[in-house]
Design a protein around this motif. Structure first.
Motif, PDB file in Angstrom:
ATOM      1  N   THR A  85      -7.242  -2.951 -12.724  1.00  0.00           N
ATOM      2  CA  THR A  85      -6.587  -2.428 -11.533  1.00  0.00           C
ATOM      3  C   THR A  85      -5.510  -1.425 -11.916  1.00  0.00           C
ATOM      4  OG1 THR A  85      -7.000  -4.470 -10.353  1.00  0.00           O
ATOM      5  CG2 THR A  85      -5.225  -3.104  -9.508  1.00  0.00           C
TER       6      THR A  85
ATOM      7  N   ASP B  84      -6.264  -8.296  -6.973  1.00  0.00           N
ATOM      8  CA  ASP B  84      -5.374  -8.016  -5.848  1.00  0.00           C
ATOM      9  C   ASP B  84      -3.922  -8.331  -6.213  1.00  0.00           C
ATOM     10  OD1 ASP B  84      -4.152  -9.075  -2.962  1.00  0.00           O
ATOM     11  OD2 ASP B  84      -5.570  -7.409  -2.761  1.00  0.00           O
TER      12      ASP B  84
ATOM     13  N   THR C  20      -1.563   4.371  -7.161  1.00  0.00           N
ATOM     14  CA  THR C  20      -2.873   4.419  -6.498  1.00  0.00           C
ATOM     15  C   THR C  20      -3.544   5.767  -6.743  1.00  0.00           C
ATOM     16  OG1 THR C  20      -2.308   2.764  -4.842  1.00  0.00           O
ATOM     17  CG2 THR C  20      -4.046   4.312  -4.256  1.00  0.00           C
TER      18      THR C  20
ATOM     19  N   ASN D  54       2.640   1.716  -3.380  1.00  0.00           N
ATOM     20  CA  ASN D  54       1.747   2.175  -4.447  1.00  0.00           C
ATOM     21  C   ASN D  54       1.298   3.620  -4.266  1.00  0.00           C
ATOM     22  OD1 ASN D  54       1.853   0.030  -6.195  1.00  0.00           O
ATOM     23  ND2 ASN D  54       0.131  -1.045  -5.268  1.00  0.00           N
TER      24      ASN D  54
ATOM     25  N   ASN E 170      -3.552   0.366  -6.147  1.00  0.00           N
ATOM     26  CA  ASN E 170      -4.370  -0.427  -5.226  1.00  0.00           C
ATOM     27  C   ASN E 170      -5.857  -0.185  -5.459  1.00  0.00           C
ATOM     28  OD1 ASN E 170      -2.072  -1.418  -4.072  1.00  0.00           O
ATOM     29  ND2 ASN E 170      -2.624  -0.867  -1.990  1.00  0.00           N
TER      30      ASN E 170
ATOM     31  N   THR F 266      -6.681  -1.957  -0.450  1.00  0.00           N
ATOM     32  CA  THR F 266      -7.323  -1.800  -1.755  1.00  0.00           C
ATOM     33  C   THR F 266      -8.641  -1.046  -1.644  1.00  0.00           C
ATOM     34  OG1 THR F 266      -8.444  -3.932  -1.590  1.00  0.00           O
ATOM     35  CG2 THR F 266      -6.301  -3.917  -2.678  1.00  0.00           C
TER      36      THR F 266
ATOM     37  N   CYS G  11      -2.375  -5.504  -7.893  1.00  0.00           N
ATOM     38  CA  CYS G  11      -1.929  -4.470  -6.945  1.00  0.00           C
ATOM     39  C   CYS G  11      -0.478  -4.716  -6.549  1.00  0.00           C
ATOM     40  CB  CYS G  11      -2.807  -4.467  -5.689  1.00  0.00           C
ATOM     41  SG  CYS G  11      -4.537  -4.052  -5.944  1.00  0.00           S
TER      42      CYS G  11
ATOM     43  N   THR H 189       0.827  -1.202   0.000  1.00  0.00           N
ATOM     44  CA  THR H 189       0.000   0.000   0.000  1.00  0.00           C
ATOM     45  C   THR H 189       0.863   1.255   0.000  1.00  0.00           C
ATOM     46  OG1 THR H 189      -1.781  -1.155   1.148  1.00  0.00           O
ATOM     47  CG2 THR H 189      -1.783   1.244   1.282  1.00  0.00           C
TER      48      THR H 189
END
Length: 150
Positions: A61, A86, A23, A17, A64, A44, A89, A14
């Motif tokens: 995608t 996912d 993101t 990204n 995230n 996400t 991600c 996270t």
């Protein structure tokens, strides 16, 4: 939407990204597409109700951010597809960040040339799990032509 717990791995993903801005880009694309955001957990965000027909996919995608034209119930009914997205991600975080988009589109072109579809020879889709993303098993144009002749 069921909120999934963070792990040390997903926390790192996270943060990476957010730092690599993928993101941020995903959230901008979702907003531009009129999608509604829902936190899923694991860092996400699922954005539903995307109004544009590109890309042609049930979900896609960026960073995230998992984006779909469908509603939240539709996505929740497809946990394997959510797992596939996912994995993308993670690809954004640890493979190439926002540079993934041009590399992904290059891979789509190569896959179309070899197989006539965007997934068979696309390493990003293969690493995320073709079947989990709803794609057929990998094949080539030559193999399909040969099986239809024989």
């Amino acid at each position: 939407m069921v909120v999934l717990p963070h792990t040390p791995w997903t926390r790192l993903r996270t943060v990476v990204n957010w730092i690599n801005l993928s993101t941020v880009l995903g959230l901008l694309v979702a907003r531009f597409g009129g999608a509604t955001r829902h936190r899923r957990g694991r860092g996400t965000v699922v954005c539903v109700g995307y109004r544009y027909g590109f890309p042609v996919a049930s979900a896609f995608t960026i960073g995230n951010v998992i984006i779909t034209k469908h509603d939240l119930d539709w996505m929740e009914d497809r946990p394997v597809l959510l797992q596939h997205e996912d994995r993308h991600c993670t690809q954004y975080a640890f493979l190439v960040g926002p540079v993934m988009l041009p590399l992904y589109f290059l891979s789509v072109g190569i896959s179309y040339a070899l197989a006539g579809d965007h997934s068979s020879f696309n390493p990003f889709e293969r690493l995320a799990g073709l079947a989990d993303g709803g794609y057929p098993p990998a094949t080539t144009r030559f193999a399909r032509r040969r099986s239809s002749q024989g």
